[in-house]
Scaffold this motif. Structure first.
Motif, PDB file in Angstrom:
ATOM      1  N   ARG A 155       0.826  -1.200   0.000  1.00 54.47           N
ATOM      2  CA  ARG A 155       0.000   0.000   0.000  1.00 54.47           C
ATOM      3  C   ARG A 155       0.863   1.253   0.000  1.00 54.47           C
ATOM      4  O   ARG A 155       1.846   1.331   0.719  1.00 54.47           O
ATOM      5  N   TRP A 156       0.495   2.210  -0.806  1.00 62.26           N
ATOM      6  CA  TRP A 156       1.089   3.538  -0.953  1.00 62.26           C
ATOM      7  C   TRP A 156       2.329   3.599  -1.829  1.00 62.26           C
ATOM      8  O   TRP A 156       2.767   4.688  -2.200  1.00 62.26           O
ATOM      9  N   MET A 157       2.940   2.464  -2.178  1.00 62.34           N
ATOM     10  CA  MET A 157       4.176   2.509  -2.964  1.00 62.34           C
ATOM     11  C   MET A 157       3.962   3.179  -4.319  1.00 62.34           C
ATOM     12  O   MET A 157       4.720   4.069  -4.701  1.00 62.34           O
ATOM     13  N   LEU A 158       2.953   2.739  -5.054  1.00 55.54           N
ATOM     14  CA  LEU A 158       2.721   3.312  -6.375  1.00 55.54           C
ATOM     15  C   LEU A 158       2.336   4.778  -6.275  1.00 55.54           C
ATOM     16  O   LEU A 158       2.719   5.587  -7.115  1.00 55.54           O
ATOM     17  N   ARG A 159       1.601   5.137  -5.239  1.00 50.09           N
ATOM     18  CA  ARG A 159       1.197   6.537  -5.068  1.00 50.09           C
ATOM     19  C   ARG A 159       2.414   7.422  -4.833  1.00 50.09           C
ATOM     20  O   ARG A 159       2.503   8.531  -5.380  1.00 50.09           O
ATOM     21  N   VAL A 160       3.374   6.971  -4.044  1.00 54.16           N
ATOM     22  CA  VAL A 160       4.600   7.741  -3.814  1.00 54.16           C
ATOM     23  C   VAL A 160       5.312   7.983  -5.145  1.00 54.16           C
ATOM     24  O   VAL A 160       5.704   9.117  -5.457  1.00 54.16           O
ATOM     25  N   ILE A 161       5.460   6.941  -5.923  1.00 54.00           N
ATOM     26  CA  ILE A 161       6.138   7.068  -7.220  1.00 54.00           C
ATOM     27  C   ILE A 161       5.364   8.023  -8.119  1.00 54.00           C
ATOM     28  O   ILE A 161       5.949   8.882  -8.781  1.00 54.00           O
ATOM     29  N   TRP A 162       4.055   7.894  -8.137  1.00 55.58           N
ATOM     30  CA  TRP A 162       3.203   8.760  -8.954  1.00 55.58           C
ATOM     31  C   TRP A 162       3.392  10.227  -8.561  1.00 55.58           C
ATOM     32  O   TRP A 162       3.515  11.102  -9.415  1.00 55.58           O
ATOM     33  N   GLU A 163       3.415  10.515  -7.282  1.00 56.67           N
ATOM     34  CA  GLU A 163       3.540  11.893  -6.814  1.00 56.67           C
ATOM     35  C   GLU A 163       4.933  12.468  -7.072  1.00 56.67           C
ATOM     36  O   GLU A 163       5.082  13.675  -7.267  1.00 56.67           O
ATOM     37  N   LEU A 164       5.955  11.624  -7.072  1.00 55.85           N
ATOM     38  CA  LEU A 164       7.324  12.103  -7.307  1.00 55.85           C
ATOM     39  C   LEU A 164       7.667  12.191  -8.795  1.00 55.85           C
ATOM     40  O   LEU A 164       8.691  12.761  -9.152  1.00 55.85           O
ATOM     41  N   GLU A 165       6.824  11.637  -9.640  1.00 56.09           N
ATOM     42  CA  GLU A 165       7.126  11.606 -11.076  1.00 56.09           C
ATOM     43  C   GLU A 165       7.367  12.996 -11.665  1.00 56.09           C
ATOM     44  O   GLU A 165       8.323  13.178 -12.432  1.00 56.09           O
TER      45      GLU A 165
END
Length: 119
Positions: free
Chosen positions: A31-41
């Protein structure tokens, strides 16, 4: 950062019989891993700004997720304490964008298939 010669974590499917894809799925499925990557993109963010963008992800959970992504070589913590994607993270972000575009085209099918798993 963990070297390639170290064994994978015990809770990972990335053992001698598994593939790198399964190891990536284990990491990114948390949980939250993909969201972190998405926000840092789009570019580097400080912890507080990233936390603000993450909605209801707690600070402690975000901290844990960032540490795991740093260990995996996907995110880098800069000297000014901001976080940014590494080259590997940028490549992953590009792949996620393609998945996002695919999901937009197939949203109806995904919603119909989104029921509970059968036992």
């Amino acid at each position: 950062m963990r070297s390639a010669s170290q064994p994978p974590p015990a809770n990972s499917r990335a053992d001698v019989s598994a593939t790198p894809l399964l190891a990536a799925m284990d990491l990114l499925g948390q949980r939250w891993m993909l969201r972190v990557i998405w926000e840092l993109e789009p570019g580097p963010l400080g912890f507080l700004e990233l936390r603000r963008r993450m909605g209801n992800c707690s600070s402690s959970m975000l901290s844990v997720r960032l540490q795991r992504l740093v260990e995996a070589g996907v995110v880098d913590k800069k000297p000014d304490k901001s976080y940014e994607l590494t080259t590997a993270g940028v490549e992953l972000g590009n792949a996620l964008e393609r998945v996002w575009r695919w999901s937009e085209r197939w949203a109806g099918s995904l919603e119909r298939a989104g029921g509970e798993d059968e036992a």
